[in-house]
Write an enzyme that holds these catalytic residues in place. Structure first.
Site, PDB file in Angstrom:
ATOM      1  N   ASN A 184      -5.377   0.475  -3.964  1.00  0.00           N
ATOM      2  CA  ASN A 184      -5.420   0.204  -2.519  1.00  0.00           C
ATOM      3  C   ASN A 184      -5.119   1.480  -1.734  1.00  0.00           C
ATOM      4  OD1 ASN A 184      -5.764  -2.512  -3.156  1.00  0.00           O
ATOM      5  ND2 ASN A 184      -3.608  -3.035  -2.830  1.00  0.00           N
TER       6      ASN A 184
ATOM      7  N   GLY B  76       1.872  -1.932   2.974  1.00  0.00           N
ATOM      8  CA  GLY B  76       2.567  -0.748   2.469  1.00  0.00           C
ATOM      9  C   GLY B  76       1.631   0.213   1.765  1.00  0.00           C
ATOM     10  N   ASP B  77       0.672  -0.343   1.024  1.00  0.00           N
ATOM     11  CA  ASP B  77      -0.328   0.491   0.342  1.00  0.00           C
ATOM     12  C   ASP B  77      -1.189   1.227   1.366  1.00  0.00           C
ATOM     13  OD1 ASP B  77       0.652  -0.748  -1.948  1.00  0.00           O
ATOM     14  OD2 ASP B  77      -0.994  -2.183  -2.052  1.00  0.00           O
ATOM     15  N   SER B  78      -1.537   0.528   2.441  1.00  0.00           N
ATOM     16  CA  SER B  78      -2.353   1.146   3.495  1.00  0.00           C
ATOM     17  C   SER B  78      -1.593   2.271   4.192  1.00  0.00           C
ATOM     18  CB  SER B  78      -2.773   0.103   4.534  1.00  0.00           C
ATOM     19  OG  SER B  78      -3.653  -0.817   3.963  1.00  0.00           O
TER      20      SER B  78
ATOM     21  N   GLY C  40      -1.716   5.150   1.965  1.00  0.00           N
ATOM     22  CA  GLY C  40      -3.052   5.751   1.971  1.00  0.00           C
ATOM     23  C   GLY C  40      -3.299   6.600   3.198  1.00  0.00           C
TER      24      GLY C  40
END
Length: 344
Positions: free
Chosen positions: A63, A296-298, A301
């Site tokens: 992600n 959180g992954d975004s 990123g």
């Protein structure tokens, strides 16, 4: 043109559904948590299908890799991990291809592609992961000529903390290469259980952290497992920021998100802590929030992608907050299409 950023993690198919709280109780799950599945959890993957489940490309680091690619020019990011030879790995490849992310998978023919049940209850999400093929990644794949060429060409590395349960030698290989060549090595704490139950593995790669990202519950678990004797998030970040470091030419930045609260960053170099800063998030109306899975992954990123693009820490935090603010408006770990550009 070489990929600027190489990411390593556990590629998973997310099976996501909105479920009643009784579903959590049945499987002894917390509303906001991430665990590895054991035998008692295996029926979840069939049962969740009763709740109008969606199939999404998942795995935290995958992600994040897609998020980084979203804010970078085409063909900037390559992602490594292990999948099976099945329709689900084809689904993941297609999802990555759509977003411009290059999939450099190891294929384990005897194992199915890993999957993660994402149980959404209100604004919370509980993740239950059956790694399957993702658990079979080998450092030999990373060091194979074709893949190691990606490593040598990249200037930045990002590893999902979940990979600590899979292949520490691969993480160490990336960290050592980054330290020796003065490149940027970043990692995510990913989940509280990693600091609790994979402490030795985590500590073995800590000297290579140039950037470490985590959230407040992961930071608390780290503090507890390492007997830091502090509960304040900033103090925990300071303790991590000043750990021994392999590459002293670069500072270390510890980035702790706190959901709807401000993000905290502590920076340090060989002399000690050099800065502490608090960054308010972008406020979003509760009515706009569709799904917090992958927020959180975004953030990671957007943040890492911005660092790769040469932006400052301040700018990188803003882009991370911006990308996360869009992800929570959508189902699953997803980004707006047609693609939109960051605006301050």
């Amino acid at each position: 043109m070489p990929f600027s950023l190489l990411c390593l993690g556990n590629p998973l198919l997310d099976i996501q559904a909105v479920c009643p709280t009784e579903f959590l109780e049945k499987y002894d799950l917390k509303a906001n948590d991430a665990i590895l599945a054991d035998e008692k959890h295996m029926p979840i993957y069939e049962e969740i299908l009763k709740y109008d489940a969606q199939f999404l490309a998942g795995g935290a680091a995958q992600n994040t890799a897609r998020g980084a690619q979203y804010v970078l020019p085409a063909d900037s990011v390559v992602y490594c991990g292990c999948v099976g030879e099945d329709k689900f790995s084809n689904f993941l490849r297609e999802a990555n291809k759509k977003e411009g992310l290059y999939s450099a998978y190891l294929v384990e023919k005897d194992q199915p592609t890993g999957k993660c049940a994402v149980i959404v209850t209100g604004a919370h999400r509980s993740l239950v992961t059956d790694l399957s093929a993702a658990n079979h990644y080998k450092v030999d794949h990373l060091k194979s000529p074709g893949i190691w060429k990606f490593v040598e060409d990249a200037q930045y590395y990002y590893v999902g903390g979940y990979h600590l349960t899979v292949c520490v030698p691969a993480i160490l290989a990336l960290g050592q290469h980054a330290a020796e060549t003065n490149k940027v090595f970043s990692m995510n704490l990913s989940a509280p259980f990693l600091a609790q139950f994979f402490k030795d593995q985590m500590d073995s790669v800590a000297p290579y952290w140039d950037i470490l990202i985590g959230n407040e519950s992961e930071a608390a678990a780290y503090a507890e497992s390492h007997n830091l004797g502090v509960t304040d998030v900033t103090e925990i970040a300071k303790a991590i920021a000043t750990l021994p470091k392999a590459n002293t030419k670069r500072p270390r930045h510890v980035v702790i998100t706190q959901g709807a609260d401000s993000t905290i960053i502590v920076s340090a170099d060989a002399t000690g802590v050099t800065g502490t800063k608090v960054y308010p998030i972008r406020p979003i109306a509760a009515s706009e929030i569709v799904d917090t899975n992958g927020a959180g992954d975004s953030f990671a990123g957007g943040f890492i992608g911005s660092i790769v693009a040469g932006k400052s820490i301040d700018e990188a935090v803003e882009v991370g907050h911006w990308l996360a603010s869009w992800t929570v408006r959508l189902n699953g770990p997803a980004f707006p299409y047609p693609k939109i550009e960051y605006s301050a």
